[in-house]
Scaffold this motif. Structure first.
Motif, short mmCIF file in Angstrom:
data_model
loop_
_atom_site.label_atom_id
_atom_site.label_comp_id
_atom_site.label_asym_id
_atom_site.label_seq_id
_atom_site.Cartn_x
_atom_site.Cartn_y
_atom_site.Cartn_z
N GLU A 178 -8.14 9.54 -5.70
CA GLU A 178 -8.28 10.43 -6.34
C GLU A 178 -7.14 10.95 -7.51
O GLU A 178 -7.76 11.67 -8.48
N THR A 206 1.69 7.31 -6.48
CA THR A 206 0.45 8.26 -6.80
C THR A 206 1.21 9.87 -6.74
O THR A 206 0.75 10.65 -7.28
N LYS A 257 -7.40 5.88 -0.93
CA LYS A 257 -7.77 7.24 -1.01
C LYS A 257 -7.30 8.15 -2.00
O LYS A 257 -7.58 8.75 -2.94
N ARG A 258 -5.84 8.09 -1.96
CA ARG A 258 -5.21 8.95 -2.70
C ARG A 258 -4.99 8.30 -4.15
O ARG A 258 -5.01 9.06 -5.18
N TYR A 277 -6.09 2.34 3.50
CA TYR A 277 -6.96 3.19 3.63
C TYR A 277 -6.54 4.82 2.76
O TYR A 277 -7.07 5.05 1.76
N PHE A 278 -5.36 5.10 3.33
CA PHE A 278 -4.69 6.32 2.68
C PHE A 278 -4.26 6.20 1.37
O PHE A 278 -4.43 7.04 0.58
N ALA A 279 -3.76 4.98 1.06
CA ALA A 279 -3.31 4.68 -0.29
C ALA A 279 -4.54 4.40 -1.43
O ALA A 279 -4.31 5.16 -2.35
N SER A 311 0.71 -1.25 0.02
CA SER A 311 -0.07 0.09 -0.06
C SER A 311 0.86 1.01 0.09
O SER A 311 0.44 2.23 -0.66
N VAL A 356 -4.63 1.05 8.01
CA VAL A 356 -4.50 2.63 7.81
C VAL A 356 -3.66 2.90 6.68
O VAL A 356 -4.08 3.82 5.94
N PHE A 357 -2.54 2.18 6.43
CA PHE A 357 -1.93 2.50 5.16
C PHE A 357 -2.86 2.21 3.93
O PHE A 357 -2.78 2.79 3.03
N PHE A 387 1.01 4.28 -2.56
CA PHE A 387 0.80 5.61 -2.37
C PHE A 387 1.76 6.56 -2.75
O PHE A 387 1.83 7.69 -3.39
#
Length: 376
Positions: free
Chosen positions: A370, A281, A366-367, A362-364, A274, A359-360, A278
């Motif tokens: 986008e 991106t 989301k990014r 989720y943020f990856a 992940s 957590v990683f 991230f």
């Protein structure tokens, strides 16, 4: 609908595997770091003194100086090369010797007369590890030989308490046991970030990411396919390296369950793959991605406890690195592979890696979502 999503994730993952198979540079990297890199890390650059080249200028030519010369022998030092004073600086400048010892004239006479006498030891400090430990070895050896010569006999002091040393989990203190296993742990982290990030950047550069956007697949399916496919590649490479390079070629005994270690590695890969997505991106090209990896990977490996014990680090570093998956991966790997720990011991690192991975991811995700929408 659920089975259709699973099929999409599976087929997209297979596509990633075929893309990797057609990338000779990545295939070479995988083979290299899980074979030669593991072997060389375990067998080269010993931390202890080993066959350090030494030259001696004996201007005294006395029984005491000959006794000092004869004290140097393998495996700590090579057999001393006897040179004259004019050859010492030239040999040091040319890198022929790590140590050059100069025994002055009248050295034995001054020692027996109780006068102060000094030996000159020249050290090539560019060979930092051997220079640091070797200078201490030489000082102790010379002091011991001089004391025994003056006393006229060889003796050892007897203490009222005898210390019995027991080295747990590595009785012979073999560096290759630690070096090879920790290299696999570090390589799992490094390769998972590189493979997943490179896969995304490769699709962006080749324009295939646009083809995926017009297909009936979701961003979640695309990302999960990259995670499982690259994770499987790393797990297979780590397993093969562990069995054939570490346990076979290097003959390192693994105390615990390899299957349990692979399960823990899979949880760590959940977070590190992940992380690779991230970073991909954020990077616009492969060179930028490489620079980002350097900034992230070095702290992850150096501060995770695999190189230096975490207890030796400042409290603020320990607290920050607690949220890094590599910290718990190293803790888990050492417990299983070195000490033969079971799930009842390593369940906490397993849980921490799973939560950090969520957590990683989720943020990856989301990014990544986008970024995909921006491209669309």
């Amino acid at each position: 609908m659920f089975w259709k999503k699973l099929e999409n994730i599976y087929r997209l993952g297979v596509k990633e595997l075929w893309s990797l198979w057609r990338d000779p540079a990545m295939l070479f990297l995988i083979i290299f770091i899980f074979t030669f890199a593991v072997y060389s890390s375990a067998s080269s650059t010993p931390e202890t003194l080993n066959n350090a080249p030494i030259a001696i200028v004996d201007e005294d030519q006395s029984p005491l100086s000959q006794r000092i010369v004869s004290a140097f022998y393998p495996p700590y030092f090579t057999y001393p090369e006897m040179i004259n004073i004019n050859e010492m600086d030239k040999g040091m400048d040319a890198g022929q010797y790590t140590f050059a010892l100069n025994i002055p004239a009248n050295f034995q006479r001054d020692v027996l007369a109780g006068k102060s006498s000094a030996l000159q030891l020249n050290v090539d400090a560019t060979r930092m590890t051997q220079a640091f430990s070797g200078s201490g070895y030489i000082q102790q050896m010379i002091q011991s030989e001089v004391n025994e010569f003056v006393a006229g006999y060889r003796t050892t002091s007897s203490l009222p308490v005898e210390l019995e040393l027991r080295a747990q989990f590595n009785p012979a203190l073999e560096k290759k046991w630690f070096g090879s296993l920790m290299q696999i742990v570090n390589n799992v982290t490094m390769l998972s970030i590189i493979l997943t990030g490179a896969a995304l950047i490769r699709e962006r550069e080749h324009g295939t990411i646009e083809h995926l956007l017009v297909m009936p697949v979701t961003v979640f399916e695309i990302m999960l396919a990259k995670v499982w496919s690259m994770g499987v590649v790393v797990l297979i490479a780590a397993s093969v390296s562990l069995h054939f390079v570490v346990m076979g070629l290097l003959d390192v005994p693994v105390q615990g369950s390899v299957a349990l270690f692979i399960c823990g590695a899979a949880l760590s890969l959940f977070a590190t793959t992940s992380m690779g997505i991230f970073l991909a991106t954020m990077a616009k090209s492969m060179p930028q991605f490489g620079l980002l990896i350097v900034l992230i990977l070095m702290p992850l490996q150096m501060l995770s406890g695999g190189t230096t014990p975490r207890e030796n680090m400042p409290d603020i570093v320990q607290n920050i690195m607690f949220f890094a998956p590599t910290t718990h991966f190293v803790d888990m790997g050492q417990a299983i592979l070195f000490r033969g720990a079971g799930i009842e011991v390593v369940w906490q690192p397993f849980l921490c890696m799973f939560l950090i991975g969520l957590v990683f991811f989720y943020f990856a995700f989301k990014r990544f979502k986008e970024t995909i929408h921006t491209m669309a």
